[in-house]
Write an enzyme that holds these catalytic residues in place. Structure first.
Site, PDB file in Angstrom:
ATOM      1  N   CYS A  86       0.842  -1.209   0.000  1.00 18.45           N
ATOM      2  CA  CYS A  86       0.000   0.000   0.000  1.00 18.45           C
ATOM      3  C   CYS A  86       0.869   1.248   0.000  1.00 18.45           C
ATOM      4  CB  CYS A  86      -0.949  -0.011   1.188  1.00 18.45           C
ATOM      5  SG  CYS A  86      -0.136  -0.207   2.760  1.00 18.45           S
ATOM      6  N   GLU A 115      -1.507   3.208  13.484  1.00 16.42           N
ATOM      7  CA  GLU A 115      -0.993   1.909  13.941  1.00 16.42           C
ATOM      8  C   GLU A 115       0.472   2.062  14.350  1.00 16.42           C
ATOM      9  OE1 GLU A 115      -2.782  -1.730  12.123  1.00 16.42           O
ATOM     10  OE2 GLU A 115      -2.356  -0.607  10.306  1.00 16.42           O
TER      11      GLU A 115
HETATM   12  N1  LIG Z   1      -3.751  -1.451   1.739  1.00 20.21           N
HETATM   13  C1  LIG Z   1      -3.247  -2.641   1.664  1.00 20.21           C
HETATM   14  O1  LIG Z   1      -2.305  -2.926   2.356  1.00 20.21           O
HETATM   15  C2  LIG Z   1      -3.847  -3.641   0.788  1.00 20.21           C
HETATM   16  C3  LIG Z   1      -4.611  -3.289  -0.288  1.00 20.21           C
HETATM   17  N2  LIG Z   1      -5.140  -4.242  -1.071  1.00 20.21           N
HETATM   18  C4  LIG Z   1      -5.930  -3.833  -2.252  1.00 20.21           C
HETATM   19  O2  LIG Z   1      -7.084  -4.608  -2.280  1.00 20.21           O
HETATM   20  C5  LIG Z   1      -7.189  -5.296  -3.519  1.00 20.21           C
HETATM   21  C6  LIG Z   1      -7.868  -6.623  -3.305  1.00 20.21           C
HETATM   22  O3  LIG Z   1      -7.128  -7.416  -2.377  1.00 20.21           O
HETATM   23  P1  LIG Z   1      -7.889  -8.306  -1.346  1.00 20.21           P
HETATM   24  O4  LIG Z   1      -7.002  -9.173  -0.581  1.00 20.21           O
HETATM   25  O5  LIG Z   1      -8.985  -8.967  -2.083  1.00 20.21           O
HETATM   26  O6  LIG Z   1      -8.402  -7.183  -0.333  1.00 20.21           O
HETATM   27  P2  LIG Z   1      -9.693  -7.253   0.513  1.00 20.21           P
HETATM   28  O7  LIG Z   1      -9.959  -5.904   1.044  1.00 20.21           O
HETATM   29  O8  LIG Z   1     -10.754  -7.919  -0.249  1.00 20.21           O
HETATM   30  O9  LIG Z   1      -9.271  -8.249   1.706  1.00 20.21           O
HETATM   31  C7  LIG Z   1      -8.622  -7.870   2.908  1.00 20.21           C
HETATM   32  C8  LIG Z   1      -9.149  -8.745   4.045  1.00 20.21           C
HETATM   33  O10 LIG Z   1     -10.539  -8.460   4.253  1.00 20.21           O
HETATM   34  C9  LIG Z   1     -11.306  -9.651   4.175  1.00 20.21           C
HETATM   35  N3  LIG Z   1     -12.633  -9.341   3.660  1.00 20.21           N
HETATM   36  C10 LIG Z   1     -13.099  -9.448   2.390  1.00 20.21           C
HETATM   37  N4  LIG Z   1     -14.393  -9.067   2.331  1.00 20.21           N
HETATM   38  C11 LIG Z   1     -14.757  -8.709   3.589  1.00 20.21           C
HETATM   39  C12 LIG Z   1     -15.950  -8.210   4.171  1.00 20.21           C
HETATM   40  N5  LIG Z   1     -17.039  -7.985   3.438  1.00 20.21           N
HETATM   41  N6  LIG Z   1     -15.969  -7.930   5.493  1.00 20.21           N
HETATM   42  C13 LIG Z   1     -14.866  -8.127   6.254  1.00 20.21           C
HETATM   43  N7  LIG Z   1     -13.710  -8.612   5.757  1.00 20.21           N
HETATM   44  C14 LIG Z   1     -13.632  -8.874   4.435  1.00 20.21           C
HETATM   45  C15 LIG Z   1     -10.479 -10.521   3.253  1.00 20.21           C
HETATM   46  O11 LIG Z   1     -10.854 -11.865   3.370  1.00 20.21           O
HETATM   47  P3  LIG Z   1     -10.619 -12.937   2.190  1.00 20.21           P
HETATM   48  O12 LIG Z   1      -9.890 -12.274   1.092  1.00 20.21           O
HETATM   49  O13 LIG Z   1      -9.851 -13.983   2.846  1.00 20.21           O
HETATM   50  O14 LIG Z   1     -11.969 -13.403   1.799  1.00 20.21           O
HETATM   51  C16 LIG Z   1      -9.087 -10.246   3.758  1.00 20.21           C
HETATM   52  O15 LIG Z   1      -8.834 -10.940   4.948  1.00 20.21           O
HETATM   53  C17 LIG Z   1      -5.769  -5.411  -3.990  1.00 20.21           C
HETATM   54  O16 LIG Z   1      -5.676  -5.581  -5.344  1.00 20.21           O
HETATM   55  C18 LIG Z   1      -5.239  -4.086  -3.546  1.00 20.21           C
HETATM   56  O17 LIG Z   1      -5.600  -3.093  -4.464  1.00 20.21           O
HETATM   57  C19 LIG Z   1      -4.961  -5.559  -0.782  1.00 20.21           C
HETATM   58  C20 LIG Z   1      -4.196  -5.967   0.270  1.00 20.21           C
HETATM   59  C21 LIG Z   1      -3.570  -5.014   1.134  1.00 20.21           C
HETATM   60  O1  LIG Z   2       5.810  -0.340   3.648  1.00 22.21           O
HETATM   61  C1  LIG Z   2       5.589  -0.854   4.745  1.00 22.21           C
HETATM   62  O2  LIG Z   2       6.384  -0.782   5.687  1.00 22.21           O
HETATM   63  C2  LIG Z   2       4.309  -1.591   5.013  1.00 22.21           C
HETATM   64  C3  LIG Z   2       3.389  -1.617   3.833  1.00 22.21           C
HETATM   65  C4  LIG Z   2       2.038  -2.129   4.173  1.00 22.21           C
HETATM   66  O3  LIG Z   2       1.638  -2.122   5.298  1.00 22.21           O
HETATM   67  C5  LIG Z   2       1.159  -2.661   3.140  1.00 22.21           C
HETATM   68  O4  LIG Z   2       1.501  -2.618   1.969  1.00 22.21           O
HETATM   69  O5  LIG Z   2       0.077  -3.165   3.506  1.00 22.21           O
END
Ligand SMILES: NC(=O)C1=CN([C@@H]2O[C@H](COP(=O)(O)OP(=O)(O)OC[C@H]3O[C@@H](n4cnc5c(N)ncnc54)[C@H](OP(=O)(O)O)[C@@H]3O)[C@@H](O)[C@H]2O)C=CC1
Ligand SMILES: O=C(O)CCC(=O)C(=O)O
Length: 486
Positions: free
Chosen positions: A286, A464
């Site tokens: 992120c 955080e």
């Molecule tokens: N800011 C960040 O650090 C991140 C951003 N992303 C972004 O999100 C996109 C999709 O990734 P993804 O992993 O699918 O992200 P999600 O937001 O879908 O998932 C993050 C977590 O939330 C859970 N989740 C999914 N739907 C719900 C819901 N309705 N209520 C509560 N929890 C829920 C997921 O469970 P599960 O997937 O197990 O069903 C997972 O554990 C990526 O392409 C990226 O753009 C993704 C990861 C990290």
């Molecule tokens: O860059 C970092 O130290 C952490 C990044 C992060 O938390 C994420 O991509 O979800």
């Protein structure tokens, strides 16, 4: 399904609980490699874990801090003792290189050690009363049962930096890891269970977010939700958590982070920062620097040097010696990355490098690091998070334009500037609206003992990590004591 694949169960109330169904966890570097079958829970398992956490809460909250601290120290030592195994699992299930994976595992161990110390530090304040001869004290108490929902991209660091402060400050936990990468956090859960943590204090339930995650948000017995993931899901999490009992909520969401390269930049530093920011962890962070905002005066030289460095990256199996960029995490993430590459092309971006899948010895989700130049900030490729190894260059004429474009996105997580001007560096730090700012380095790969979080659509709730985590994982009570006459 292969019956020989190992099975991994939930941890609920101090016991392993078998799943009624199991989900395959496969290696993105080699889709023929089945890592294991991970229990798939639903509402029943979530409820059992929440009940166990609620039962365990009063005892854990009352446990002396020296004892809670000792548990965290043992978890930290347990992670360190199994560092190689954890890093191998992380690289195998998520696709980070082994070097990146070892770094993440060490960060998780250090995070537990940090909170083992942090919880021992003095807390609260004492005030004089305005009118009555009373003493006023503030005390920080644990919140209760904390629901932790984590993404796939940091499968041990994020579970660690949410679980460690939750436990240290006396809360009990139900952790739901991403279904895509349960393996590393399952090993962390096993270590926590071997650490002497009482039954029910830490529960680990695997399954779909739309079932378990939703249940955590809606349960009346959960008092706080901390979530990292996509902005779309984060919005629904916050709405449900507030609608069901006004829970405390903390969200860490997406980013579309700028890296500004000024006319007075040291280009070697600029290229190092861009390589790390855009392509480290295969761009799946992120905090990734996906928009490179480059001054006219150094534009061509910067691109030439960056492309030269990109050519030197070796895309391949995350666990192979010599690999410097692993695969993307999944087929759907690869499709998303390729879709955005097409969007960038169709919007008029010039492909300076990459853009294609990479064939390797094993079937995996390999993609070239990709750079588009001559892009405009208001294009979709510069407004929407790709979450892959795809960066763009936006050309600017001066610092004012660079600063304006840096903030001209809905997100505000991290931002960097490469400049040799102290005045510009200070001005950027004062005015750019990101939560994490970096001067002459990449803004990804942050430290564990300082606040982490963003502004605008990137974050919601308190910060955080570091001492800032105390704000979320405790609640403040204000106590007025009138001692009476002697
Ligand atoms: N800011 C960040 O650090 C991140 C951003 N992303 C972004 O999100 C996109 C999709 O990734 P993804 O992993 O699918 O992200 P999600 O937001 O879908 O998932 C993050 C977590 O939330 C859970 N989740 C999914 N739907 C719900 C819901 N309705 N209520 C509560 N929890 C829920 C997921 O469970 P599960 O997937 O197990 O069903 C997972 O554990 C990526 O392409 C990226 O753009 C993704 C990861 C990290
Ligand atoms: O860059 C970092 O130290 C952490 C990044 C992060 O938390 C994420 O991509 O979800």
């Amino acid at each position: 399904m292969t019956s020989a694949a190992p099975r991994y169960d939930h941890f609920i109330d101090g016991s392993l609980v078998a799943g009624t169904a199991y989900t395959e966890n496969r290696n993105p570097s080699d889709t023929g490699d089945l890592i294991g079958l991970y229990a798939k829970g639903g509402v029943a398992e979530a409820d059992a874990a929440i009940e166990a956490a609620a039962r365990a809460f009063p005892g854990w909250a009352a446990t002396p801090i020296a004892e809670r601290s000792a548990v965290l120290q043992r978890i930290s030592a347990g992670i360190t003792a199994r560092e190689g195994e954890l890093a191998d699992m992380l690289a195998r299930e998520e696709g980070k290189t082994l070097a990146e994976s070892i770094g993440e595992v060490r960060r998780a161990a250090a995070t537990f050690a940090y909170y083992a110390g942090e919880v021992l530090s003095a807390r609260g304040s004492v005030y004089a009363s305005l009118a009555t001869p009373a003493t006023i004290e503030t005390v920080h108490r644990p919140v209760g049962v904390v629901g932790i929902i984590t993404p796939w991209n940091f499968p041990i660091a994020i579970p660690a930096w949410k679980s460690a402060p939750a436990l240290a400050y006396g809360n009990t936990v139900v952790l739901k890891p991403a279904e895509l990468t349960p393996g590393t956090s399952w090993l962390m859960a096993e270590i926590i269970h071997a650490s002497g943590c009482p039954d029910g204090v830490f529960n680990f339930v695997m399954g779909a977010g739309r079932e378990i995650g939703v249940r955590l948000c809606e349960s009346p017995d959960v008092q706080a939700i901390t979530f990292t993931g996509s902005s779309a899901v984060g919005r629904t999490v916050a709405a449900a958590a507030v609608a069901h009992g006004m829970k405390k909520v903390q969200l860490e969401l997406g980013g579309k982070n700028p890296l500004i390269v000024m006319d007075d930049a040291d280009l070697e530093i600029a290229v190092d920062a861009a390589m790390d920011g855009a392509f480290g962890s295969t761009g799946q962070r992120c905090t990734a620097s996906s928009r490179l905002i480059v001054h006219d005066a150094v534009h061509d030289r910067f691109i030439e040097a960056l492309v030269q460095r990109m050519r030197g990256l070796t895309v391949g199996d995350a666990r192979a010696a010599g690999t410097t960029m692993g695969p993307v995490v999944s087929e759907s993430q690869l499709e998303q990355d390729l879709k955005y590459i097409e969007i960038a092309r169709s919007e008029g971006g010039q492909l300076a490098f990459g853009g294609e899948r990479v064939e390797a010895e094993t079937p995996g989700y390999y993609l070239q690091p990709t750079l588009f130049t001559h892009t405009e900030n208001d294009w979709r490729i510069n407004q929407e998070e790709v979450f892959g190894p795809v960066a763009t260059v936006i050309r600017v004429h001066d610092y004012a334009e660079a600063l304006r474009l840096a903030d001209a996105v809905e997100y505000g997580l991290s931002a960097s500037i490469i400049t040799s001007s102290l005045a510009r560096a200070r001005d950027f730090s004062a005015r750019c609206r990101a939560g994490i700012l970096a001067v002459n380095r990449s803004a990804a790969g942050t430290d564990l003992h300082v606040p982490f979080g963003g502004n605008k659509a990137s974050s919601y709730g308190s910060r955080e990590q570091g001492t800032a985590a105390r704000e979320f994982f405790t609640t403040t009570s204000t106590v007025y004591t009138y001692a009476g006459e002697v």
